[in-house]
Design an enzyme around this catalytic site. Structure first.
Site, mmCIF file in Angstrom:
data_model
loop_
_atom_site.group_PDB
_atom_site.id
_atom_site.type_symbol
_atom_site.label_atom_id
_atom_site.label_comp_id
_atom_site.label_asym_id
_atom_site.label_seq_id
_atom_site.Cartn_x
_atom_site.Cartn_y
_atom_site.Cartn_z
ATOM 1 N N THR A 134 72.168 -37.070 59.653
ATOM 2 C CA THR A 134 73.218 -36.311 60.337
ATOM 3 C C THR A 134 72.611 -35.707 61.603
ATOM 4 O O THR A 134 71.487 -35.200 61.585
ATOM 5 C CB THR A 134 73.727 -35.181 59.404
ATOM 6 O OG1 THR A 134 74.136 -35.775 58.167
ATOM 7 C CG2 THR A 134 74.904 -34.452 60.021
ATOM 8 N N SER B 137 71.929 -49.722 55.744
ATOM 9 C CA SER B 137 72.059 -48.261 55.779
ATOM 10 C C SER B 137 73.536 -47.912 55.838
ATOM 11 O O SER B 137 74.335 -48.687 56.339
ATOM 12 C CB SER B 137 71.391 -47.666 57.013
ATOM 13 O OG SER B 137 70.581 -48.576 57.671
ATOM 14 N N CYS C 256 73.431 -39.107 49.932
ATOM 15 C CA CYS C 256 74.628 -39.789 50.450
ATOM 16 C C CYS C 256 75.903 -38.952 50.500
ATOM 17 O O CYS C 256 76.608 -38.990 51.509
ATOM 18 C CB CYS C 256 74.926 -41.024 49.606
ATOM 19 S SG CYS C 256 73.673 -42.283 49.751
HETATM 20 C C1 UDX Z 1 75.467 -41.886 44.946
HETATM 21 C C2 UDX Z 1 76.486 -42.955 44.520
HETATM 22 O O1 UDX Z 1 76.743 -42.811 43.099
HETATM 23 C C3 UDX Z 1 75.976 -44.335 44.837
HETATM 24 O O2 UDX Z 1 76.953 -45.317 44.526
HETATM 25 C C4 UDX Z 1 75.646 -44.402 46.330
HETATM 26 O O3 UDX Z 1 75.085 -45.667 46.643
HETATM 27 C C5 UDX Z 1 74.661 -43.298 46.712
HETATM 28 O O4 UDX Z 1 75.180 -42.026 46.333
HETATM 29 P P1 UDX Z 1 73.212 -40.908 43.955
HETATM 30 O O5 UDX Z 1 73.253 -39.955 45.092
HETATM 31 O O6 UDX Z 1 71.931 -41.587 43.649
HETATM 32 O O7 UDX Z 1 74.299 -42.051 44.155
HETATM 33 O O8 UDX Z 1 73.602 -40.081 42.623
HETATM 34 P P2 UDX Z 1 74.900 -39.826 41.744
HETATM 35 O O9 UDX Z 1 74.596 -40.226 40.361
HETATM 36 O O10 UDX Z 1 76.118 -40.390 42.343
HETATM 37 O O11 UDX Z 1 74.969 -38.223 41.739
HETATM 38 C C6 UDX Z 1 75.203 -37.479 42.932
HETATM 39 C C7 UDX Z 1 75.272 -35.993 42.628
HETATM 40 O O12 UDX Z 1 76.445 -35.658 41.893
HETATM 41 C C8 UDX Z 1 74.105 -35.468 41.785
HETATM 42 O O13 UDX Z 1 73.672 -34.225 42.288
HETATM 43 C C9 UDX Z 1 74.698 -35.311 40.409
HETATM 44 O O14 UDX Z 1 74.032 -34.351 39.618
HETATM 45 C C10 UDX Z 1 76.111 -34.882 40.755
HETATM 46 N N1 UDX Z 1 77.091 -35.156 39.692
HETATM 47 C C11 UDX Z 1 77.356 -36.434 39.291
HETATM 48 C C12 UDX Z 1 77.801 -34.095 39.123
HETATM 49 O O15 UDX Z 1 77.599 -32.937 39.483
HETATM 50 N N2 UDX Z 1 78.736 -34.376 38.157
HETATM 51 C C13 UDX Z 1 79.009 -35.632 37.742
HETATM 52 O O16 UDX Z 1 79.886 -35.801 36.876
HETATM 53 C C14 UDX Z 1 78.302 -36.703 38.319
#
Ligand code: UDX
Length: 462
Positions: free
Chosen positions: A74, A111, A258
């Site tokens: 960003t 990316s 992300c």
């Molecule tokens: C995410 C997307 O899932 C993935 O498809 C994309 O390519 C990249 O971004 P990631 O950031 O690795 O993946 O983790 P993710 O499992 O999606 O969790 C993101 C955040 O949400 C974490 O902080 C997690 O703890 C939180 N989360 C997730 C919650 O607070 N509650 C939930 O029910 C699920």
């Protein structure tokens, strides 16, 4: 890339980075990132058809397909600061590819980039290549893997998305990349779209996932105020097959590299095309996430008699989710900063995150984490201690805040922990992973996010 090397033994994959230390780590026994199963995949292919190198120009010149996965942080200054993506690294990569190319290539955008980047990149590629016989085809192939489950996600993805130009050449390029994935992914799971749809789908998928969490988190606040239980509500709504049960866990906030970045990008794109109501709508997902982190901090302070000054508080978990050492945009950063601002003495324990990373995160200004040159040296963080083990963190503490859902936190001896703490001993479970009834039996005052409040906490909140 390691997965392509694993599944396609006849394809030679070279991972390139100008950072020598990083490449040396990829070539060593200790990889630069922790990801379950990755070590095994790399060891199986490294030296066979998977190589790691800093000889960027040589290998790009020899390649038929070039995947570009550079940072798109960003922007921290100038037009669109705090929202728009900084494409400096992408443009630099495109100029380099153009200048070394002697043969035509397919360039694959990996990316997350804002919609229509491919168009700009194509212009840079065309204008900077001196050989008029060289042609570039641009594809967008966004990555949907989640950290901690990356190998599983890559082996069996819900879908692979390939966007390309709607021309004969464009379709041929899409088919070349599709033939790589065909080694292990059923044809019906490879979705072919136009370039802009592929780019926008990635942003939208992340925005929708984050929106689910913000929606549930907003209701968690209402549950606390009214006596409902967010886990019961999530289960009840998740059984509706139209909603589905995943991604409905209330938490202290979402983090990761992300979600926030992609939403802010989407917001910026909407603003740029004059859709201010749409921009506001998506921005509220980020606002709600900030509210949830702030609400947690306020809950801790108000429960502890409105003062945490000089009180030892143990922080269990700093990573943005379990099974990763990644701290990018982790809610722990804002929560710890909030507690530090009120004078708390924090003792942080995380099974995977290193001391220098925690300290760096707590002094780095927002959005700077993704700028490689901006990493400050970890000094100037006085009132935090990085605990080597979970007992060190809690001994003599007034409270424990659980900020990451690590499985090991569930198995600790909480009687022993309680005995070592100052009374009343508080636990603030920001992930709802502990056995709250049992903790209350031991004597803890427990705050469980989005659940009916302990009588002890009633009325303590503003
Ligand atoms: C995410 C997307 O899932 C993935 O498809 C994309 O390519 C990249 O971004 P990631 O950031 O690795 O993946 O983790 P993710 O499992 O999606 O969790 C993101 C955040 O949400 C974490 O902080 C997690 O703890 C939180 N989360 C997730 C919650 O607070 N509650 C939930 O029910 C699920």
């Amino acid at each position: 890339m390691a997965m392509i090397a694993l599944k396609c033994p006849e394809i030679e994959v070279v991972v390139l980075d100008i950072n020598e230390a990083r490449i040396a780590a990829w070539n060593s026994a200790k990889l630069p990132i922790y990801e379950p199963g990755l070590q095994e995949v790399v060891e199986q292919c490294r030296g066979r058809n998977l190589f790691f190198s800093t000889e960027v120009e040589k290998h790009v010149a020899e390649a038929d397909l070039v995947f570009v996965s550079v940072n798109t942080p960003t922007k921290t200054a100038g037009v669109g600061a705090g929202k728009a993506a900084d494409l400096t690294y992408w443009e630099g990569a495109a100029r380099m590819i153009a200048s070394v190319s002697k043969t035509s290539k397919i360039i694959v955008e990996k990316s997350t980039v804002p919609v229509k980047t491919a168009e700009a990149i194509e212009k840079v590629l065309k204008r900077n290549c001196s050989d008029s016989n060289v042609e570039f085809d641009i594809l967008s192939n966004p990555e949907f893997l989640a950290e901690g489950t990356a190998i599983e996600d890559l082996s069996k993805p819900d879908r692979v998305l390939i966007g390309g130009k709607d021309t004969d050449r464009g379709r041929r390029a899409i088919d070349v990349l599709a033939s790589v994935y065909a080694h292990w992914i059923p044809e019906e799971r490879v979705l072919k779209t136009n370039l802009w749809s592929a780019e926008l789908s990635k942003l939208t998928a992340n925005a929708m996932l984050a929106q689910r969490i913000s929606s549930v988190n907003s209701i968690s606040a209402l549950c606390e105020a009214t006596g409902a239980d967010i886990q019961q509500v999530s289960r009840a709504i998740g059984t509706d097959s139209r909603i589905g049960g995943k991604f409905l866990n209330a938490s202290v906030g979402f983090g990761g590299s992300c979600f926030q970045k992609d939403i802010l990008n989407l917001v910026y794109i909407c603003e740029s095309v004059g859709l201010s109501d749409v921009a506001k709508y998506w921005n509220s997902v980020v606002t709600m996430n900030d509210y949830q982190k702030q609400r947690f901090v306020e809950r801790v302070i108000s429960a502890m008699f409105n003062t945490i000054k000089k009180k030892k508080i143990a922080i269990y978990g700093f990573a943005f989710k379990k099974d990763t050492g990644d701290t990018r945009e982790t809610p722990a950063i804002d929560v710890c900063k909030g507690l530090m601002a009120d004078g708390a003495d924090l003792h942080i324990y995380d099974p995977k995150v290193e001391e220098k990373q925690v300290k760096r995160d707590l002094i780095t200004p927002k959005f700077e984490w993704d700028h490689p040159e901006a990493h400050a040296t970890p000094s100037g963080v006085e009132n935090i201690t990085i605990a080597k083990d979970p007992m060190d963190a809690v001994t003599g503490a007034h409270a424990i805040c659980v900020l990451t859902e690590w499985d090991e936190f569930k198995g600790y001896d909480y009687q022993k922990i309680y005995d070592s703490m100052v009374k009343p001993a508080f636990i603030f479970d920001g992930r709802n992973i502990l056995d709250h009834d049992k903790l209350r039996e031991i004597g803890f005052v427990v705050y469980s996010l989005g659940k009916p409040l302990d009588p002890f906490l009633h009325g303590s909140y503003n």
